[in-house]
Motif scaffolding. Structure first.
Motif, PDB file in Angstrom:
ATOM      1  N   UNK A 157       0.789  -1.237   0.000  1.00  0.00           N
ATOM      2  CA  UNK A 157       0.000   0.000   0.000  1.00  0.00           C
ATOM      3  C   UNK A 157       0.823   1.290   0.000  1.00  0.00           C
ATOM      4  N   UNK A 158       1.760   1.445   0.877  1.00  0.00           N
ATOM      5  CA  UNK A 158       2.499   2.707   0.951  1.00  0.00           C
ATOM      6  C   UNK A 158       3.634   2.753  -0.060  1.00  0.00           C
ATOM      7  N   UNK A 159       4.294   1.648  -0.263  1.00  0.00           N
ATOM      8  CA  UNK A 159       5.409   1.604  -1.201  1.00  0.00           C
ATOM      9  C   UNK A 159       4.951   1.872  -2.631  1.00  0.00           C
ATOM     10  N   UNK A 160       3.746   1.426  -2.970  1.00  0.00           N
ATOM     11  CA  UNK A 160       3.259   1.625  -4.336  1.00  0.00           C
ATOM     12  C   UNK A 160       3.102   3.105  -4.680  1.00  0.00           C
ATOM     13  N   UNK A 161       2.757   3.938  -3.703  1.00  0.00           N
ATOM     14  CA  UNK A 161       2.662   5.380  -3.972  1.00  0.00           C
ATOM     15  C   UNK A 161       4.023   5.972  -4.314  1.00  0.00           C
ATOM     16  N   UNK A 162       5.053   5.524  -3.618  1.00  0.00           N
ATOM     17  CA  UNK A 162       6.396   6.001  -3.930  1.00  0.00           C
ATOM     18  C   UNK A 162       6.853   5.497  -5.298  1.00  0.00           C
ATOM     19  N   UNK A 163       6.505   4.259  -5.616  1.00  0.00           N
ATOM     20  CA  UNK A 163       6.913   3.692  -6.902  1.00  0.00           C
ATOM     21  C   UNK A 163       6.232   4.422  -8.055  1.00  0.00           C
ATOM     22  N   UNK A 164       4.922   4.653  -7.977  1.00  0.00           N
ATOM     23  CA  UNK A 164       4.232   5.349  -9.069  1.00  0.00           C
ATOM     24  C   UNK A 164       4.703   6.795  -9.167  1.00  0.00           C
ATOM     25  N   UNK A 165       5.018   7.419  -8.041  1.00  0.00           N
ATOM     26  CA  UNK A 165       5.550   8.783  -8.087  1.00  0.00           C
ATOM     27  C   UNK A 165       6.899   8.807  -8.806  1.00  0.00           C
ATOM     28  N   UNK A 166       7.735   7.817  -8.538  1.00  0.00           N
ATOM     29  CA  UNK A 166       9.023   7.742  -9.203  1.00  0.00           C
ATOM     30  C   UNK A 166       8.849   7.487 -10.705  1.00  0.00           C
ATOM     31  N   UNK A 167       7.943   6.587 -11.074  1.00  0.00           N
ATOM     32  CA  UNK A 167       7.717   6.270 -12.484  1.00  0.00           C
ATOM     33  C   UNK A 167       7.223   7.498 -13.239  1.00  0.00           C
ATOM     34  N   UNK A 168       6.306   8.243 -12.641  1.00  0.00           N
ATOM     35  CA  UNK A 168       5.787   9.455 -13.276  1.00  0.00           C
ATOM     36  C   UNK A 168       6.899  10.496 -13.415  1.00  0.00           C
ATOM     37  N   UNK A 169       7.699  10.666 -12.377  1.00  0.00           N
ATOM     38  CA  UNK A 169       8.805  11.627 -12.431  1.00  0.00           C
ATOM     39  C   UNK A 169       9.813  11.225 -13.513  1.00  0.00           C
ATOM     40  N   UNK A 170      10.126   9.937 -13.594  1.00  0.00           N
ATOM     41  CA  UNK A 170      11.076   9.458 -14.599  1.00  0.00           C
ATOM     42  C   UNK A 170      10.542   9.677 -16.009  1.00  0.00           C
ATOM     43  N   UNK A 171       9.248   9.418 -16.212  1.00  0.00           N
ATOM     44  CA  UNK A 171       8.660   9.630 -17.542  1.00  0.00           C
ATOM     45  C   UNK A 171       8.657  11.100 -17.923  1.00  0.00           C
ATOM     46  N   UNK A 172       8.333  11.970 -16.979  1.00  0.00           N
ATOM     47  CA  UNK A 172       8.360  13.414 -17.275  1.00  0.00           C
ATOM     48  C   UNK A 172       9.760  13.889 -17.589  1.00  0.00           C
ATOM     49  N   UNK A 173      10.750  13.410 -16.823  1.00  0.00           N
ATOM     50  CA  UNK A 173      12.139  13.804 -17.061  1.00  0.00           C
ATOM     51  C   UNK A 173      12.594  13.301 -18.419  1.00  0.00           C
ATOM     52  N   UNK A 174      12.205  12.084 -18.772  1.00  0.00           N
ATOM     53  CA  UNK A 174      12.586  11.506 -20.059  1.00  0.00           C
ATOM     54  C   UNK A 174      11.942  12.268 -21.216  1.00  0.00           C
ATOM     55  N   UNK A 175      10.676  12.661 -21.059  1.00  0.00           N
ATOM     56  CA  UNK A 175      10.001  13.394 -22.135  1.00  0.00           C
ATOM     57  C   UNK A 175      10.579  14.804 -22.280  1.00  0.00           C
ATOM     58  N   UNK A 176      10.976  15.417 -21.164  1.00  0.00           N
ATOM     59  CA  UNK A 176      11.620  16.731 -21.246  1.00  0.00           C
ATOM     60  C   UNK A 176      12.965  16.642 -21.943  1.00  0.00           C
ATOM     61  N   UNK A 177      13.702  15.562 -21.697  1.00  0.00           N
ATOM     62  CA  UNK A 177      15.016  15.395 -22.313  1.00  0.00           C
ATOM     63  C   UNK A 177      14.883  15.213 -23.823  1.00  0.00           C
ATOM     64  N   UNK A 178      13.881  14.480 -24.272  1.00  0.00           N
ATOM     65  CA  UNK A 178      13.713  14.302 -25.713  1.00  0.00           C
ATOM     66  C   UNK A 178      13.175  15.565 -26.371  1.00  0.00           C
ATOM     67  N   UNK A 179      12.405  16.362 -25.633  1.00  0.00           N
ATOM     68  CA  UNK A 179      11.876  17.603 -26.202  1.00  0.00           C
ATOM     69  C   UNK A 179      12.970  18.649 -26.351  1.00  0.00           C
ATOM     70  N   UNK A 180      13.936  18.673 -25.454  1.00  0.00           N
ATOM     71  CA  UNK A 180      14.998  19.672 -25.526  1.00  0.00           C
ATOM     72  C   UNK A 180      16.163  19.214 -26.373  1.00  0.00           C
ATOM     73  N   UNK A 181      16.262  17.914 -26.621  1.00  0.00           N
ATOM     74  CA  UNK A 181      17.369  17.385 -27.397  1.00  0.00           C
ATOM     75  C   UNK A 181      16.817  16.650 -28.621  1.00  0.00           C
ATOM     76  N   UNK A 182      16.608  17.351 -29.731  1.00  0.00           N
ATOM     77  CA  UNK A 182      15.983  16.709 -30.903  1.00  0.00           C
ATOM     78  C   UNK A 182      16.869  15.675 -31.581  1.00  0.00           C
ATOM     79  N   UNK A 183      18.138  15.553 -31.205  1.00  0.00           N
ATOM     80  CA  UNK A 183      18.987  14.556 -31.821  1.00  0.00           C
ATOM     81  C   UNK A 183      18.607  13.141 -31.397  1.00  0.00           C
ATOM     82  N   UNK A 184      17.748  13.008 -30.370  1.00  0.00           N
ATOM     83  CA  UNK A 184      17.300  11.688 -29.933  1.00  0.00           C
ATOM     84  C   UNK A 184      16.207  11.114 -30.816  1.00  0.00           C
TER      85      UNK A 184
END
Length: 71
Positions: A40-67
């Motif tokens: 129950x509690x660990x899953x909230x931390x895991x989904x928060x991390x997954x969402x943060x990682x996806x946002x960071x990854x999408x920002x990196x591809x948006x700022x770096x078009x060579x990807x």
């Protein structure tokens, strides 16, 4: 009947929140709901991390078009 609902609501609150967070970010509600029931509690931390990682990854591809794959 009200007693059963009163006893189960705290147990189902965290999985419901986890599933909602997952659905709002394009993930499977039931998969994350199940994970929230098991961890129950660990899953909230895991989904928060997954969402943060996806946002960071999408920002990196948006700022770096060579990807992007170019034809």
């Amino acid at each position: 009947m009200e007693v059963i609902i009163a006893l189960l609501w705290p147990l189902l609150f965290m999985p419901t929140i986890t599933g909602y967070m997952a659905t709002s970010h394009g993930r499977s509600f039931w998969r994350w709901f199940g994970l929230g029931c098991v961890l129950p509690y660990l899953s909230l931390f895991v989904i928060s991390y997954v969402v943060h990682r996806d946002r960071r990854r999408s920002r990196a591809t948006a700022t770096n078009p060579s990807n992007f794959n170019q034809p």
